[in-house]
Enzyme design. Structure first.
Site, PDB file in Angstrom:
ATOM      1  N   ARG A 133      -4.912   4.459  34.016  1.00  0.00           N
ATOM      2  CA  ARG A 133      -5.441   4.695  35.392  1.00  0.00           C
ATOM      3  C   ARG A 133      -6.880   6.093  36.031  1.00  0.00           C
ATOM      4  O   ARG A 133      -7.811   5.630  36.741  1.00  0.00           O
ATOM      5  CB  ARG A 133      -4.371   5.470  36.351  1.00  0.00           C
ATOM      6  CG  ARG A 133      -4.829   5.458  37.807  1.00  0.00           C
ATOM      7  CD  ARG A 133      -3.434   6.125  38.204  1.00  0.00           C
ATOM      8  NE  ARG A 133      -4.042   6.186  40.064  1.00  0.00           N
ATOM      9  CZ  ARG A 133      -3.564   7.101  40.754  1.00  0.00           C
ATOM     10  NH1 ARG A 133      -2.862   7.862  40.402  1.00  0.00           N
ATOM     11  NH2 ARG A 133      -3.978   6.920  41.914  1.00  0.00           N
ATOM     12  N   HIS A 193     -10.492   5.978  37.368  1.00  0.00           N
ATOM     13  CA  HIS A 193     -11.038   6.003  38.454  1.00  0.00           C
ATOM     14  C   HIS A 193     -12.191   7.440  38.593  1.00  0.00           C
ATOM     15  O   HIS A 193     -12.777   7.436  38.651  1.00  0.00           O
ATOM     16  CB  HIS A 193      -9.241   7.635  38.822  1.00  0.00           C
ATOM     17  CG  HIS A 193      -8.889   6.454  39.447  1.00  0.00           C
ATOM     18  ND1 HIS A 193      -8.566   7.709  40.742  1.00  0.00           N
ATOM     19  CD2 HIS A 193      -7.899   5.822  39.923  1.00  0.00           C
ATOM     20  CE1 HIS A 193      -7.485   6.950  41.203  1.00  0.00           C
ATOM     21  NE2 HIS A 193      -7.362   5.807  40.963  1.00  0.00           N
ATOM     22  N   ASN A 202      -6.628  11.236  44.692  1.00  0.00           N
ATOM     23  CA  ASN A 202      -5.602  11.898  42.993  1.00  0.00           C
ATOM     24  C   ASN A 202      -4.923  12.770  42.783  1.00  0.00           C
ATOM     25  O   ASN A 202      -4.688  13.070  42.180  1.00  0.00           O
ATOM     26  CB  ASN A 202      -7.306  12.077  42.152  1.00  0.00           C
ATOM     27  CG  ASN A 202      -8.445  11.225  42.124  1.00  0.00           C
ATOM     28  OD1 ASN A 202      -8.250   9.362  42.165  1.00  0.00           O
ATOM     29  ND2 ASN A 202      -9.507  11.931  42.061  1.00  0.00           N
ATOM     30  N   HIS A 222      -1.630  -3.195  36.901  1.00  0.00           N
ATOM     31  CA  HIS A 222      -0.188  -1.997  37.755  1.00  0.00           C
ATOM     32  C   HIS A 222       0.828  -3.257  36.841  1.00  0.00           C
ATOM     33  O   HIS A 222       1.799  -3.372  36.871  1.00  0.00           O
ATOM     34  CB  HIS A 222      -0.325  -2.504  39.168  1.00  0.00           C
ATOM     35  CG  HIS A 222      -1.135  -2.097  39.953  1.00  0.00           C
ATOM     36  ND1 HIS A 222      -0.937  -2.513  41.496  1.00  0.00           N
ATOM     37  CD2 HIS A 222      -1.704  -1.121  39.161  1.00  0.00           C
ATOM     38  CE1 HIS A 222      -2.179  -0.557  41.733  1.00  0.00           C
ATOM     39  NE2 HIS A 222      -2.698  -0.367  40.271  1.00  0.00           N
TER      40      HIS A 222
END
Length: 346
Positions: free
Chosen positions: A63, A67, A95, A193
């Site tokens: 992840r 980001h 975040n 996910h």
């Protein structure tokens, strides 16, 4: 003469492509073959060591890469702490108290610096760590394109525009398109996910008062709804973690898509991929649910696509991933106009 003219035009075209993509054009899996040939194994060993103490870290590092890349390309800007020149992206709403794994990257960077001083960028370490994380969790492996420079500033405003777990399919598609990714990439990268966790606050609105209807989200499986109400009661602790994949939460597989077919997607942005009537994403969900090989192949390509989001000009090889080098000339506009990242997976 015609041949000479054609050659000149081809040369100009190649130069144009290079100038448009900057350091992007230099990315190669063999970039460190002569300067730091063991970098991939150093990174993989560091990730594996972190996994032995924290089962969640593989999803978290993956992840973290997402980001980073969605804010003007994969330049390690998410790793920067606050400075006198800019505010850290870590404080952006998507975040803050959510992204994690920074200490693991710090540790790996230290090992890489010991082996190859001032050679490997933090951005490339993060890209390698994401690949190692997916593979260690049971997912595919691929040759990571390398040669990125570390950005000189962070952009908290851009980081605040990450795709949201509350987004509709239209919003998600638009946000991915804004960074050059299509609906195939959207469905495929959402498949990350298949491991990790999400906090109650990112989906509790689906459980009782969805879109101010005083009812649960109608696309949510009723049995699964009862389970989630136990874990996330109304008025309860919004930071409680829940498995994104209720079947194999720490394994990288295609169960995420099977869950969507059963209306057991945890986040609204997950279930939207299947439950939106007429959406272009539905065939991909159906295909990946029945064919893990197809999902793995698509995931590798989409990770490469995301890793190829054009980078801004400039950059350096940071010695410390949390701060620019002391001799850097920081250009506050080099990250201006950045865009989005991925949502609330842990």
């Amino acid at each position: 003469m015609a041949c000479s003219t054609t050659s000149l035009l081809l040369a100009l075209a190649l130069l144009f492509v290079y100038l448009c993509h900057g350091s992007q054009a230099q990315l190669s899996p063999s970039f460190y073959n002569s300067t730091c040939p063991n970098v991939s194994s150093i990174v993989s060993s560091g990730v594996q060591q972190a996994q032995s103490n924290d089962t969640r870290i593989l999803a978290s590092l993956t992840r973290l890469f997402f980001h980073d890349c969605f804010i003007n390309g994969c330049d390690g800007s998410i790793l920067l702490d606050n400075s006198t020149s800019f505010q850290t992206e870590k404080d952006a709403v998507p975040n803050k108290n959510s992204v994690r794994g920074f200490e693991v990257i710090d540790s790996i960077k230290s090992s890489v610096e010991s082996a190859c001083p001032q050679t490997v960028s933090c951005a490339d370490i993060l890209a390698l760590a994401a690949e190692a994380s997916v593979n260690l969790a049971g997912g595919p492996s691929w040759s990571v394109l390398l040669g990125r420079k570390d950005g000189l500033v962070a952009n908290i405003t851009a980081a605040g525009n990450l795709p949201s777990p509350f987004d509709t399919i239209a919003n998600l598609s638009a946000k991915f398109a804004a960074v050059g990714l299509n609906d195939t990439d959207l469905v495929t990268l959402s498949g990350a996910h298949t491991f990790g966790r999400a906090q109650c606050k990112f989906f509790s609105g689906r459980l009782a008062n969805f879109n101010n209807t005083s009812s649960p989200d109608p696309t949510l499986n009723t049995t699964y709804l009862a389970v989630l109400n136990q874990s996330c009661p109304q008025g309860g602790n919004g930071s409680v973690l829940n498995n994104l994949d209720l079947t194999t939460p720490d394994t990288f597989d295609n169960k995420y898509y099977s869950n969507l077919l059963n209306h057991e997607g945890l986040l609204q942005s997950d279930q939207e991929l299947l439950s939106t009537s007429g959406a272009d994403t539905v065939p991909f969900v159906n295909n990946f649910a029945s064919n893990q090989t197809a999902f793995f192949e698509s995931f590798v390509q989409s990770m490469i696509n995301m890793g190829n989001i054009p980078l801004p000009g400039g950059g350096e090889i940071r010695i410390n991933c949390r701060q620019v080098n002391t001799n850097s000339s920081v250009n506050l506009d080099s990250k201006a106009g950045g865009d989005m990242g991925l949502d609330a997976s842990m």
